[in-house]
Design a protein around this motif. Structure first.
Motif, mmCIF file in Angstrom:
data_model
loop_
_atom_site.group_PDB
_atom_site.id
_atom_site.type_symbol
_atom_site.label_atom_id
_atom_site.label_comp_id
_atom_site.label_asym_id
_atom_site.label_seq_id
_atom_site.Cartn_x
_atom_site.Cartn_y
_atom_site.Cartn_z
ATOM 1 N N VAL A 225 -1.200 9.246 -1.379
ATOM 2 C CA VAL A 225 -1.490 9.984 -0.019
ATOM 3 C C VAL A 225 -1.717 11.157 -0.327
ATOM 4 O O VAL A 225 -1.780 11.638 -0.873
ATOM 5 C CB VAL A 225 0.412 9.842 0.894
ATOM 6 N N ASP B 267 -18.324 18.829 -5.706
ATOM 7 C CA ASP B 267 -18.369 17.718 -5.670
ATOM 8 C C ASP B 267 -18.879 17.134 -7.072
ATOM 9 O O ASP B 267 -18.553 18.517 -7.711
ATOM 10 C CB ASP B 267 -19.358 16.504 -5.281
ATOM 11 N N GLY C 39 -18.261 8.026 -0.533
ATOM 12 C CA GLY C 39 -19.003 7.792 0.468
ATOM 13 C C GLY C 39 -19.614 9.024 0.249
ATOM 14 O O GLY C 39 -19.467 9.804 -0.691
ATOM 15 N N ASP D 149 0.192 3.604 -3.340
ATOM 16 C CA ASP D 149 -0.636 3.901 -3.068
ATOM 17 C C ASP D 149 -0.452 5.483 -3.481
ATOM 18 O O ASP D 149 0.207 6.354 -2.601
ATOM 19 C CB ASP D 149 -1.499 3.388 -2.053
ATOM 20 N N ALA E 202 -8.004 12.677 -1.974
ATOM 21 C CA ALA E 202 -9.623 12.203 -0.786
ATOM 22 C C ALA E 202 -9.982 10.659 -0.995
ATOM 23 O O ALA E 202 -9.360 9.842 -2.358
ATOM 24 C CB ALA E 202 -10.475 13.313 -1.661
ATOM 25 N N ALA E 203 -10.558 9.949 0.116
ATOM 26 C CA ALA E 203 -10.891 8.544 -0.219
ATOM 27 C C ALA E 203 -12.468 8.935 -1.285
ATOM 28 O O ALA E 203 -13.237 9.758 -1.608
ATOM 29 C CB ALA E 203 -11.558 8.120 1.270
ATOM 30 N N LYS E 204 -12.231 8.052 -1.965
ATOM 31 C CA LYS E 204 -13.330 7.987 -2.865
ATOM 32 C C LYS E 204 -14.326 7.109 -2.106
ATOM 33 O O LYS E 204 -14.364 6.072 -1.195
ATOM 34 C CB LYS E 204 -12.636 6.534 -3.855
ATOM 35 N N GLY F 182 0.591 -0.800 -0.355
ATOM 36 C CA GLY F 182 0.058 -0.405 -0.357
ATOM 37 C C GLY F 182 1.424 1.437 -0.351
ATOM 38 O O GLY F 182 0.750 2.490 -0.517
#
Length: 264
Positions: free
Chosen positions: A32, A181, A39, A30, A35-37, A27
């Motif tokens: 760093v 968004d 949600g 990946d 934003a998290a995908k 990981g």
């Protein structure tokens, strides 16, 4: 013939790089700090309205926040006066002016709508009270208190209490709170492409998770007092160190975005 000693320096750079990458923990390659995908910004919508009311109420909330921003703009010269201590612009004073300026929005409000308005005014007053030390400090002109800062903080307070989302996604945002968004980004592009005369709000009926919501968006256009930070020349640092946007008064700077849950 003497035996040749093998060292890591003898490996080609590409091979060496691949070997080092393979040795990293799982990981580590990946991205760093991104934003998290997936949600959603909210999952617990405490305040909901019937579909027939929600769109109208979302528009009223947007109008009320714009009115509050203009009140803060009107006090800008006093807020930035380094010689003046107490500005007389407390949360109570602000709330009284805000309520008076939005009477046309609340006069026909249903009990459910009135409850939401009361929580909106409460959130706005909370933010003003929280910033009193900043607003009233002497010897400093620039206090980093603008309508945009008030709205950003008010929106977070309101969401915490109600689940209603009010934000100002920016054309070039300066706070992570204002990251647009996908729908907001599409709306920003729409208004930019359509030109200055395109001010018709855009409404979408969609969902956040399993919750049906109304999403209301209208353009925020640049006012002359905003030009020192967002005007020309493009790329020149402003007073805060951000690069100026190269925009003119009337250009799109962001959106007023309201998300309200639907109960039916």
């Amino acid at each position: 013939m003497p035996r040749r000693l093998f060292t890591m320096r003898m490996l080609p750079a590409a091979v060496l790089g691949a070997a080092m990458l393979a040795a990293l923990p799982a990981g580590a390659s990946d991205p760093v700090g991104v934003a998290a995908k997936g949600g959603f910004p909210e999952y617990l919508f405490l305040e909901k309205l019937p579909r027939a009311e929600a769109e109208v109420m979302a528009r009223k909330l947007a109008r009320a926040v714009v009115a509050a921003r203009m009140i803060i703009f009107a006090h800008g010269a006093k807020i930035t006066d380094p010689k003046l201590g107490d500005k007389g612009f407390s949360g109570a004073v602000f709330e009284e002016q805000w309520r008076r300026s939005t009477e046309d929005l609340t006069i026909d409000a249903t009990p459910a709508q009135k409850q939401i308005f009361d929580k909106l005014y409460w959130a706005g007053r909370q933010v003003m009270d929280n910033n009193q030390d900043r607003i009233n400090v002497q010897g400093v002109a620039w206090k980093h208190f603008l309508p945009a800062k008030w709205e950003r903080e008010m929106g977070q307070v309101l969401t915490a209490r109600t689940g209603i989302i009010i934000k100002q996604p920016g054309r070039t945002y300066r706070s992570p709170v204002n990251v647009p968004d996908e729908l907001e980004r599409e709306t920003l592009v729409h208004y930019i492409d359509a030109g200055r005369d395109a001010n018709q709000p855009r409404v979408a009926h969609t969902t956040m998770g399993k919750q049906p919501v109304v999403r209301y968006m209208e353009p925020i256009r640049l006012l002359p007092p905003c030009l020192p930070c967002h005007g020309k020349p493009k790329g020149e640092p402003d007073m805060l160190g951000f690069h100026k946007d190269g925009l003119e008064a009337g250009d799109l700077i962001g959106l007023m975005s309201v998300t309200l849950a639907v109960s039916d």
